[in-house]
Design a protein around this motif. Structure first.
Motif, short mmCIF file in Angstrom:
data_model
loop_
_atom_site.label_atom_id
_atom_site.label_comp_id
_atom_site.label_asym_id
_atom_site.label_seq_id
_atom_site.Cartn_x
_atom_site.Cartn_y
_atom_site.Cartn_z
N ARG A 76 -43.01 52.39 -32.73
CA ARG A 76 -42.72 51.36 -33.72
C ARG A 76 -43.07 51.90 -35.11
NH1 ARG A 76 -40.72 49.90 -29.76
NH2 ARG A 76 -40.71 47.84 -28.77
N PRO A 77 -42.20 51.69 -36.11
CA PRO A 77 -42.48 52.18 -37.46
C PRO A 77 -43.70 51.54 -38.09
CG PRO A 77 -40.52 50.78 -37.44
CD PRO A 77 -40.88 51.05 -36.02
N ASP A 78 -44.11 50.36 -37.60
CA ASP A 78 -45.28 49.71 -38.17
C ASP A 78 -46.59 50.15 -37.49
OD1 ASP A 78 -45.12 48.48 -35.72
OD2 ASP A 78 -44.87 46.44 -36.49
N LEU A 85 -47.29 58.79 -25.77
CA LEU A 85 -47.10 59.95 -26.64
C LEU A 85 -46.36 59.50 -27.89
CD1 LEU A 85 -47.88 62.94 -26.05
CD2 LEU A 85 -45.47 63.37 -25.63
N ASP A 86 -46.89 59.82 -29.05
CA ASP A 86 -46.23 59.52 -30.32
C ASP A 86 -45.35 60.72 -30.68
OD1 ASP A 86 -45.55 59.31 -33.07
OD2 ASP A 86 -47.29 58.05 -33.45
N TRP A 87 -44.05 60.53 -30.63
CA TRP A 87 -43.14 61.66 -30.83
C TRP A 87 -43.29 62.30 -32.21
CZ3 TRP A 87 -38.98 61.94 -34.36
CH2 TRP A 87 -38.76 60.79 -35.10
N GLN A 88 -43.61 61.49 -33.23
CA GLN A 88 -43.69 62.02 -34.59
C GLN A 88 -44.90 62.93 -34.80
OE1 GLN A 88 -43.42 58.81 -37.52
NE2 GLN A 88 -41.32 59.44 -37.93
#
Length: 280
Positions: free
Chosen positions: A33-35, A53-56
């Motif tokens: 989520r972008p937030d 896992l946070d892809w970014q």
């Protein structure tokens, strides 16, 4: 599943339910989520045993001097995957809840580093829940693992590579963005349009309308034939940030195309370069 040339790259909810308890199967939750609320989303409920896992921050990193996101370094990939329990010899199953875009970006990063045993859950988390799959709250902790990145350079292209291949009869550039971006009617880059010679295969057309499930193989092949894409040529996918390009690359590989690459700089890099040609 049997109709796909590479059924080992896709997991149905039923396949996952049958294999989720195997010690050599690891599941990764790529919901984002972008937030920044993805951790709370995961804690509230996820596929049992899945590791978030946070892809970014794990499978990509920012390109120097550009807004483009590129493949994470070997050290970062090794550290991230080991911490997630992805070891050499295991099978990784990836899912999200946004048409598999983030799962596909992680798939491509693993694939680019030579990790072949990766499946994407067809339909993602919504399909798992709809199928009656179990859900677990809280956090899951994976066992220790060792991941060995082995870069497959042919699967990863730079701007210089793509520029040098323009006009080659042996390769096809595929723009995975929507028609409006492809034709230059809208977009976020400094310039609008597409790379000269690129054909447009919108990644949104690869899934069943109203669902997050992939279309059947015959429908996907028909979509590619309309763009004159054949198995005898090298296929290079790109979009703005690598998400749609990675999903299209996965779908192409799933159909049996064995020479598929991602131009990871994509339009974020190409569209910002005033020295590169642009078509609309």
């Amino acid at each position: 599943m049997a109709e796909f040339a590479r059924p080992d790259l896709i997991a149905s909810p039923e396949w996952l339910a049958e294999n989720i308890g195997r010690p050599d199967v690891r599941v990764l939750d790529l919901r984002w989520r972008p937030d920044g609320t993805a951790p709370e989303l995961y804690a509230a409920g996820h596929v049992p045993g899945a590791i978030r896992l946070d892809w970014q921050t794990s499978v990509v990193e920012s390109a120097e001097g550009s807004d483009a996101l590129v493949l994470a370094s070997p050290d970062r990939m090794a550290e991230t995957m080991a911490a997630a329990g992805i070891a050499d010899g295991t099978t990784a199953v990836l899912y999200d809840d946004t048409l598999s875009y983030h799962a596909a970006r992680a798939w491509w990063s693993l694939y680019a580093y030579g990790f072949e045993t990766v499946r994407i859950l067809d339909g993602g988390y919504p399909a798992w829940v709809a199928s009656g799959g179990g859900v677990r709250s809280g956090e899951d902790t994976p066992p220790p693992a060792r991941f060995t990145p082995q870069l497959q350079a042919r699967r990863r292209l730079t701007t210089g590579d793509v520029r040098g291949m323009m006009g080659s009869p042996d390769s096809v550039l595929i723009d995975a963005r929507g028609p409006a971006e492809y034709h230059g009617y809208e977009g976020n880059a400094r310039r609008l349009g597409h790379i000269p010679g690129a054909v447009n295969v919108p990644v949104g057309a690869t899934h069943q309308p109203g669902t997050q499930r992939l279309r059947d193989p015959a429908a996907l092949r028909s979509l590619l034939l309309k763009a004159n894409i054949t198995r005898a040529r090298r296929l290079i996918c790109y979009d703005q940030s690598g998400l749609a390009a990675s999903k299209l690359a996965w779908a192409l590989t799933l159909l049996g195309h064995d020479d598929v690459a991602v131009y990871e700089g994509g339009w974020a890099e190409w569209g910002a370069r005033m020295d590169l040609p642009v078509n609309q």
